[in-house]
Design a protein around this motif. Structure first.
Motif, PDB file in Angstrom:
ATOM      1  N   VAL A 129       0.865  -1.182   0.000  1.00  0.00           N
ATOM      2  CA  VAL A 129       0.000   0.000   0.000  1.00  0.00           C
ATOM      3  C   VAL A 129       0.899   1.229   0.000  1.00  0.00           C
ATOM      4  N   ALA A 130       0.683   2.143  -0.921  1.00  0.00           N
ATOM      5  CA  ALA A 130       1.636   3.241  -1.100  1.00  0.00           C
ATOM      6  C   ALA A 130       0.938   4.541  -1.433  1.00  0.00           C
ATOM      7  N   THR A 131       1.573   5.629  -1.047  1.00  0.00           N
ATOM      8  CA  THR A 131       1.178   6.957  -1.518  1.00  0.00           C
ATOM      9  C   THR A 131       2.003   7.272  -2.768  1.00  0.00           C
ATOM     10  N   ALA A 132       1.945   8.521  -3.221  1.00  0.00           N
ATOM     11  CA  ALA A 132       2.629   8.908  -4.458  1.00  0.00           C
ATOM     12  C   ALA A 132       4.142   8.725  -4.381  1.00  0.00           C
ATOM     13  N   VAL A 133       4.680   8.510  -3.179  1.00  0.00           N
ATOM     14  CA  VAL A 133       6.125   8.333  -3.049  1.00  0.00           C
ATOM     15  C   VAL A 133       6.610   7.141  -3.866  1.00  0.00           C
ATOM     16  N   ALA A 134       5.735   6.175  -4.141  1.00  0.00           N
ATOM     17  CA  ALA A 134       6.126   4.995  -4.910  1.00  0.00           C
ATOM     18  C   ALA A 134       5.745   5.093  -6.381  1.00  0.00           C
ATOM     19  N   ALA A 135       5.148   6.222  -6.782  1.00  0.00           N
ATOM     20  CA  ALA A 135       4.663   6.330  -8.158  1.00  0.00           C
ATOM     21  C   ALA A 135       5.769   6.711  -9.128  1.00  0.00           C
ATOM     22  N   ARG A 136       6.838   7.295  -8.624  1.00  0.00           N
ATOM     23  CA  ARG A 136       7.850   7.867  -9.504  1.00  0.00           C
ATOM     24  C   ARG A 136       9.085   6.994  -9.619  1.00  0.00           C
TER      25      ARG A 136
END
Length: 560
Positions: free
Chosen positions: A400-407
């Motif tokens: 489960v992730a916030t935008a920190v893992a999107a990039r």
């Protein structure tokens, strides 16, 4: 490590060798290290589909692209490491970016996540370092203070917005600098700064950094971005290779230059001793480059080439995108249904909007019997690294992730990306779904949509249609209603023609006939100070024949 004045002088006599055997060459391989660096597979089952992706390169005198790694001389070290990496042929962004960087041109490259951008800048940069020699070697004995500590002057600086992406780029740099004496280092916030300083003091030729920690290191006197101090000014005049920092890379540049990162970037690039644009070579990479960011980025680039690689016209083959209507109260139940239908061994990445939401959803899934973990900005660096390690290994196949893992994060075998909370802008959506279907592998992206997501409706529809995905009828109806409601705003289609961005200079030149005086970008509104009307956007391209002024009535920069 660099070895002193005599070693540096001897080193320079070896540079320029076409085989790449400069002072950096070291043919002593190590079987354990080889296995550590090159064990992971680098190609997916649909890798050949990449040949069909369209590419546009705009700018003056653009170098011709390559078709194979053998088409450009990158030296023995690089070619050996390409073979160890099992790269059989360059991806589209590599085909174009490698000769552009080798030609010493500034570059703004827009290519989908997972398309090989990291290798596209590391390969030619390291190749040139091996060939031209280590400007940093000159400080080996010059900067030792009376306490034996010395300041490091890296030849290349790569800036990344997150700790995880910085570590990932560093790992790739270690791979491509194998069997060389080039020493890559990484510095990022949230980790022991003392240990990072000790690593730097062992030598640093290529530095990967997050902006905040880099500024800290510079203020502590541990890193310098020049080498033109009083002791070496004569040599700086004689040879460019004595100016230490030659290469600046901004990865995920659109985020690096948003309102949160721009002051730090300007502090690093403009307010210190870094060589000016035109002296250093600057490269920017991202999956999306909105026009606003392109306009801002020109402050850091000189006569650059804009490279747009199709944002997976192969999304239709690689990533299956599904959008389902799910009310807020039903999201958890729907998520459980999806997870139960997914194989237990498949890696699933679930995106939420807030840190609190990530913790709450992790707790919920744990209570439901799922092995899961989470990652967000409030977790310590050690916790984040442990979470990623557990996810990669399959011990916790749900992250489960916030935008920190999107990039930029490259996690092999992510089969399913679930947007539990859709992001507020389409660029973030593109980055998120790019965590699956990487480098030719197949992937699935499922997004939960409801009344809260109206602002992304039209852009999401455009993405689905362009990628030949199934479009729900209710989404088409909502997009039609939204388009009429917002018709007076003059909003442009961001991803025209299958690209994450288009070179705004081309549109500007065609519609407006040129740029005027620059104006003050920090001012709000559409008056002259903003760069519209008589103010204009500067004489940046007068050498390209784009001179002259334009009025606001001639082109709507934020519209169609």
């Amino acid at each position: 490590d660099a070895g002193g004045w005599n070693t540096a002088k001897d080193a320079y006599s070896n540079f320029g060798n076409n085989r790449g055997k400069s002072a950096f060459f070291n043919d002593r391989g190590n079987s354990n290290r080889t296995s550590e660096l090159f064990s992971a597979s680098n190609t997916g089952i649909n890798f050949e589909k990449y040949d069909d992706i369209p590419v546009e390169a705009t700018g003056q005198n653009c170098p011709h692209h390559i078709e194979s790694f053998q088409d450009v001389d990158m030296g023995e070290i690089i070619m050996g490491n390409i073979a160890l990496s099992r790269y059989t042929r360059p991806t589209p962004v590599q085909k174009y970016a490698i000769p552009i960087v080798k030609s010493k041109r500034d570059l703004m490259a827009c290519a989908q996540t997972g398309s090989g951008k990291t290798a596209a800048f590391l390969l030619p940069i390291l190749s040139q370092i091996y060939t031209e020699g280590p400007g940093e070697a000159l400080n080996a004995s010059k900067e030792n203070g009376k306490y034996g500590r010395r300041k490091q002057y890296p030849i290349s600086l790569v800036l990344a917005p997150t700790r995880e992406l910085a570590l990932q780029i560093y790992d790739e740099a270690r791979k491509f600098s194998y069997r060389s004496r080039v020493r890559p280092c990484v510095v990022y916030g949230g980790a022991d700064i003392g240990q990072q300083i000790r690593e730097l003091e062992r030598g640093c030729h290529l530095l990967v950094a997050t902006p905040g920690r880099l500024v800290d290191m510079m203020e502590r006197g541990k890193i310098g971005l020049d080498y033109c101090n009083n002791q070496t000014v004569a040599f700086c005049v004689l040879s460019f290779s004595f100016v230490s920092l030659r290469y600046l890379v901004l990865d995920e540049a659109d985020r690096m230059l948003d309102m949160g990162f721009e002051p730090q970037i300007r502090r690093i690039v403009e307010q210190d001793t870094m060589p000016h644009k035109g002296i250093r070579q600057t490269m920017m990479f991202s999956a999306t480059f909105p026009k606003e960011i392109q306009i801002l980025a020109r402050d850091f680039l000189e006569e650059y080439i804009f490279l747009a690689v199709g944002r997976v016209g192969s999304t239709s083959e690689n990533i299956t995108q599904k959008v389902v209507w799910v009310e807020e109260s039903d999201k958890r139940s729907f998520l459980l249904d999806l997870l139960s239908a997914t194989g237990k061994d498949s890696l699933t990445l679930v995106f939420v909007e807030t840190k609190k939401g990530a913790d709450a959803l992790e707790d919920f899934l744990y209570r439901e019997g799922y092995a899961c973990t989470s990652i967000h900005g409030d977790r310590s660096q050690r916790d984040r690294e442990e979470a990623l390690s557990q996810f990669r290994s399959g011990k916790c196949p749900i992250l489960v992730a916030t935008a920190v893992a999107a990039r930029g994060l490259d996690i092999s075998n992510v089969k399913h990306v679930i947007n539990f909370d859709l992001p507020s802008d389409i660029e973030e959506y593109v980055h998120r779904i790019g965590r699956t279907g990487r480098v030719g592998n197949l992937g699935l992206a499922t997004s939960f949509f409801n009344d809260k997501n109206g602002n992304i409706t039209k852009d999401l529809l455009d993405i689905l249609v362009e990628a030949k995905q199934e479009v729900p009828s209710w989404l088409e109806s909502l997009a039609y209603e939204h388009q009429h409601k917002s018709s007076n705003r003059g909003r442009s289609k961001r991803f025209s023609g299958g690209f994450g961005a288009r070179d705004y200079r081309q549109t500007a030149a065609g519609n407006a006939g040129g740029f005027g005086g620059r104006g003050n970008r920090n001012q709000a509104g559409h008056g002259g100070n903003r760069g519209f009307g008589g103010g204009g956007f500067g004489n940046f391209y007068t050498s390209d024949g784009y001179g002259g002024n334009y009025s606001h009535s001639q082109v709507d920069w934020w519209g169609n």
